[in-house]
Motif scaffolding. Structure first.
Motif, PDB file in Angstrom:
ATOM      1  N   CYS A   5      16.593  29.875 -81.979  1.00 13.43           N
ATOM      2  CA  CYS A   5      17.358  30.839 -82.537  1.00 13.43           C
ATOM      3  C   CYS A   5      18.903  30.682 -82.277  1.00 13.43           C
ATOM      4  CB  CYS A   5      16.717  32.214 -82.276  1.00 13.43           C
ATOM      5  SG  CYS A   5      17.221  32.467 -80.721  1.00 13.43           S
ATOM      6  N   ASN A   6      19.899  31.422 -82.914  1.00 12.41           N
ATOM      7  CA  ASN A   6      21.087  31.467 -82.607  1.00 12.41           C
ATOM      8  C   ASN A   6      21.805  32.641 -83.206  1.00 12.41           C
ATOM      9  OD1 ASN A   6      23.569  30.412 -81.881  1.00 12.41           O
ATOM     10  ND2 ASN A   6      23.917  28.850 -83.597  1.00 12.41           N
ATOM     11  N   CYS A   7      22.198  32.683 -84.210  1.00 10.75           N
ATOM     12  CA  CYS A   7      22.994  33.900 -84.846  1.00 10.75           C
ATOM     13  C   CYS A   7      22.261  34.994 -84.627  1.00 10.75           C
ATOM     14  CB  CYS A   7      23.328  33.611 -86.200  1.00 10.75           C
ATOM     15  SG  CYS A   7      21.920  34.016 -87.375  1.00 10.75           S
ATOM     16  N   LEU A   8      20.966  35.450 -84.921  1.00  8.24           N
ATOM     17  CA  LEU A   8      20.293  36.510 -84.804  1.00  8.24           C
ATOM     18  C   LEU A   8      20.686  37.476 -85.713  1.00  8.24           C
ATOM     19  CD1 LEU A   8      19.649  37.254 -80.853  1.00  8.24           C
ATOM     20  CD2 LEU A   8      18.173  35.878 -82.595  1.00  8.24           C
ATOM     21  N   GLU A  58      20.386  36.305 -89.357  1.00 11.38           N
ATOM     22  CA  GLU A  58      19.695  35.686 -90.369  1.00 11.38           C
ATOM     23  C   GLU A  58      21.009  34.927 -91.417  1.00 11.38           C
ATOM     24  OE1 GLU A  58      16.569  37.235 -93.641  1.00 11.38           O
ATOM     25  OE2 GLU A  58      18.426  36.755 -94.794  1.00 11.38           O
ATOM     26  N   VAL A  59      21.844  34.042 -90.439  1.00 15.25           N
ATOM     27  CA  VAL A  59      23.066  33.503 -91.248  1.00 15.25           C
ATOM     28  C   VAL A  59      22.844  31.813 -90.612  1.00 15.25           C
ATOM     29  CG1 VAL A  59      24.498  34.998 -92.147  1.00 15.25           C
ATOM     30  CG2 VAL A  59      24.852  34.025 -89.599  1.00 15.25           C
ATOM     31  N   CYS A  60      22.231  31.540 -89.641  1.00 13.57           N
ATOM     32  CA  CYS A  60      22.332  30.018 -89.344  1.00 13.57           C
ATOM     33  C   CYS A  60      20.786  29.414 -89.747  1.00 13.57           C
ATOM     34  CB  CYS A  60      22.367  30.227 -87.667  1.00 13.57           C
ATOM     35  SG  CYS A  60      20.959  30.450 -86.624  1.00 13.57           S
ATOM     36  N   GLY A  61      19.917  30.067 -89.868  1.00 14.47           N
ATOM     37  CA  GLY A  61      18.738  29.380 -90.088  1.00 14.47           C
ATOM     38  C   GLY A  61      17.857  28.729 -89.101  1.00 14.47           C
ATOM     39  N   ALA A  62      18.476  28.535 -87.971  1.00 15.02           N
ATOM     40  CA  ALA A  62      17.831  27.929 -86.857  1.00 15.02           C
ATOM     41  C   ALA A  62      16.314  28.490 -86.504  1.00 15.02           C
ATOM     42  CB  ALA A  62      18.543  27.997 -85.749  1.00 15.02           C
ATOM     43  N   CYS A  63      16.063  29.686 -86.875  1.00 16.46           N
ATOM     44  CA  CYS A  63      14.856  30.491 -86.243  1.00 16.46           C
ATOM     45  C   CYS A  63      13.901  30.423 -87.332  1.00 16.46           C
ATOM     46  CB  CYS A  63      15.024  31.871 -85.889  1.00 16.46           C
ATOM     47  SG  CYS A  63      15.665  32.857 -87.181  1.00 16.46           S
ATOM     48  N   GLN A  89      12.944  33.680 -91.596  1.00 14.98           N
ATOM     49  CA  GLN A  89      13.555  33.804 -90.317  1.00 14.98           C
ATOM     50  C   GLN A  89      13.022  34.685 -89.407  1.00 14.98           C
ATOM     51  OE1 GLN A  89      15.506  33.419 -93.443  1.00 14.98           O
ATOM     52  NE2 GLN A  89      15.427  31.144 -92.738  1.00 14.98           N
ATOM     53  N   CYS A 120      14.376  35.898 -86.771  1.00 12.63           N
ATOM     54  CA  CYS A 120      15.210  37.052 -86.362  1.00 12.63           C
ATOM     55  C   CYS A 120      15.395  38.275 -87.161  1.00 12.63           C
ATOM     56  CB  CYS A 120      16.747  36.571 -86.113  1.00 12.63           C
ATOM     57  SG  CYS A 120      17.458  35.909 -87.540  1.00 12.63           S
TER      58      CYS A 120
HETATM   59  S1  FES Z   1      18.795  33.065 -85.491  1.00 11.88           S
HETATM   60 FE1  FES Z   1      20.090  32.646 -87.043  1.00 11.88          FE
HETATM   61  S2  FES Z   1      18.918  32.929 -88.781  1.00 11.88           S
HETATM   62 FE2  FES Z   1      17.604  33.627 -87.104  1.00 11.88          FE
END
Ligand code: FES
Ligand code: SF4
Ligand code: SF4
Lengths: 282, 268
Positions: free
Chosen positions: A68-71, A73-78, A88, A90
């Protein structure tokens, strides 16, 4: 916080996680008990599970791994499968999830990408597809060429929604035409050779809705347009646009509500014209 | 270069073109042929003589008919069907996880395609003369209504098979036109796609009515009466072609002369 059905939320709830210790290894289910706290999302659930590192049966286990990264819902990592649906972690709020399905939460890694560990997947194929369609505006030199061409307000309106893609891969996960490609490293193969072989395998697979939409975005862009033909060539190469079977799941699951099927149809039109033009211009 | 990549195969290099030809062949000629075929069949509702006249028009192609059949019907159907089945292998249906209506249509498009393939094979065995050596081939173009009527009326399961088969083909064509419009970029915005889905749905319903009307037409045919009409037409044809002379017409199936109420048959 105002939570519509607070009374129905239990103090503790179960979380089932599909774990996997490493690439290519067998996956297995594990059950964890989580203490409910106000305003939890799936990431805070995972934090609690990792901190406790103990299953429901009291067995000590290694902490669960996730990305996870942005927490916000803008990075898509999670991105992962929450109760079977790609989304997502987050922005998956526990109270809502428990209301829909009171007997707990089920977490799985995305099924279309190779698993690195537990809920962490390797999404290189997604980014290779963006490279394949040149999803960028080329730098044309290191000297000032003055202002570029203007974009019409109408094109801006079309482009803005497409520009919101966060490369999360939901559209690929839900697509019935996008099938998993996992390449395993051969005995004695160097890392570089393996990566090369993997990249070639990814390039032969379906590029996916996100890349089709990005090709359209950059073909609308006044400067990006200059490479429009190359992008259309990429869209009609092996694994290109033609693999789409119009199931339209991509547009239904995209968390950014990107009009992917409109992009697909626009790409269909552009490639039709492009191929005819190429055929007659030979 | 230790790992020189194998150069892509012919199929891989021309994947776009092949998929587009697959898409096109579904409409032209296969889909277009099916519309004509169902409309012709439905003309049986206008009587045995009308249907016979339509069949005769097709069979007036004579010796080049097989060529026309193979170029415009059999080869395109085989091309569309074999590739279609191959493409289905490359997908993972997921309607249980994502039960959206368009996803269900996607799944149905593949299911009806498979049913249509099996049905068309059965249909050719059952009625086309190519089925004769295998115990089928019931259709005689000179006795179109009576032989088709007899074949359809022979068993309930045959009627059910035709109903399912025709509906599968119709669905596959109507929904196929809708997806084709996206594939080729005819309807692009979601609004246009929605409208197009209504149009394709309407077309499908109409074509289903035509197909089922044709089927019930053959189900209701009075075989003996139709045979009488056909025998008479057959005799006229033979006289016209000089195969038999006046007064010499075959008198084996005499019943035809007495039933006498057949429409559309003027005296020579
Ligand atoms: S942590 Fe970036 S979208 Fe969920
Ligand atoms: S419309 Fe195409 S890209 Fe989107 S989910 Fe369906 S098959 Fe996949
Ligand atoms: S198009 Fe939507 S679902 Fe696909 S990667 Fe981009 S944001 Fe995610």
């Amino acid at each position: 916080m105002i939570s519509p059905a607070k009374q129905s939320i239990p103090d503790v709830f179960d979380v089932r996680i599909l774990r996997q210790d490493g690439p290519g290894e067998k996956s297995y289910w594990e059950r964890h008990r989580v203490t409910h706290q106000p305003d939890m999302n799936v990431i805070s659930v995972l934090q609690q599970i990792a901190a406790r590192a103990e299953t429901e049966e009291g067995k000590k286990v290694s902490p669960v791994a996730w990305d996870c990264n942005c927490l916000e819902e803008v990075c898509g990592a999670c991105t992962m499968l929450v109760n079977g649906r790609t989304r997502q972690a987050c922005s998956a709020l526990v109270d809502n999830l428990l209301q829909e399905q009171p007997d707990g939460i089920e977490l799985r890694p995305m099924s279309k990408f190779p698993v690195v560990r537990d809920l962490v997947v390797q999404r290189d194929r997604l980014f290779r597809a963006l490279k394949k369609v040149k999803a960028w505006v080329s730098v044309d030199g290191y000297f000032d060429r003055g202002p570029g061409p203007q974009q019409s307000p109408a094109d801006q309106q079309t482009a803005y929604p497409l520009s919101q893609c966060m490369s999360c891969g939901c559209c690929l996960e839900a697509c019935p035409q996008y099938t998993k490609i996992e390449v395993t490293r051969r005995e004695g193969e160097s890392e570089a050779d393996f990566k090369k072989r993997e990249a070639a395998a990814f390039d032969r697979g379906f590029i996916g809705a996100h890349a089709i939409s990005q090709a359209i975005l950059f073909n609308i862009h006044p400067t990006g347009k200059m490479n429009a033909g190359e992008r259309l060539d990429a869209l009609t190469s092996e694994g290109g646009l033609q693999i789409c079977g119009n199931a339209q799941n991509c547009v239904a699951v995209c968390p950014k509500s990107i009009p992917l099927t409109t992009s697909i149809a626009r790409a269909g039109r552009a490639t039709t014209l492009h191929s005819l033009k190429k055929f007659f211009d030979r | 270069m230790t790992d020189s990549q194998p150069s892509p195969s012919f199929l891989a290099r021309h994947e776009f073109l092949i998929r587009r030809l697959h898409s096109l062949s579904g409409l032209i000629p296969v889909g277009a042929y099916m519309v004509v075929h169902l409309l012709t069949n439905a003309s049986v509702l206008a009587g045995a003589a009308t249907f016979q006249a339509n069949v005769d028009r097709i069979h007036s192609l004579g010796p080049i008919l097989p060529l026309v059949e193979w170029t415009f019907i059999f080869i395109p159907i085989l091309f569309h069907a074999i590739l279609g089945v191959a493409f289905i292998w490359g997908a993972v249906p997921n309607t249980s996880d994502y039960p959206y209506s368009s996803n269900i249509r996607y799944m149905l498009q593949r299911a009806t395609g498979m049913i249509a393939f099996a049905f068309i094979a059965f249909h050719i065995w059952h009625l086309h003369k190519y089925g004769e050596p295998f115990g089928g081939g019931a259709f005689d173009p000179h006795h179109a209504t009576s032989t088709a009527g007899t074949a359809i009326q022979s068993a309930l399961w045959i009627q059910l098979a035709y109903a399912v088969g025709v509906l599968a083909c119709v669905y596959h064509l109507a929904n196929g036109i809708w997806t084709m419009g996206i594939t080729w970029g005819v309807w692009t915005s979601s609004e246009a796609q929605r409208k197009a889905s209504y149009a394709c749905g309407g077309f499908g319903v109409l074509l289903a009515v035509v197909g089922l009307a044709a089927l019930s037409g053959f189900r209701m045919v009075d075989v003996e009466e139709a045979a009488a009409v056909e025998d008479r037409l057959e005799t006229h044809r033979k006289i016209a072609e000089g195969e038999v002379a006046w007064g010499e017409e075959e008198s084996t199936e005499e019943g035809s002369e007495t039933s006498g109420d057949s429409p559309d048959v003027s005296s020579p």
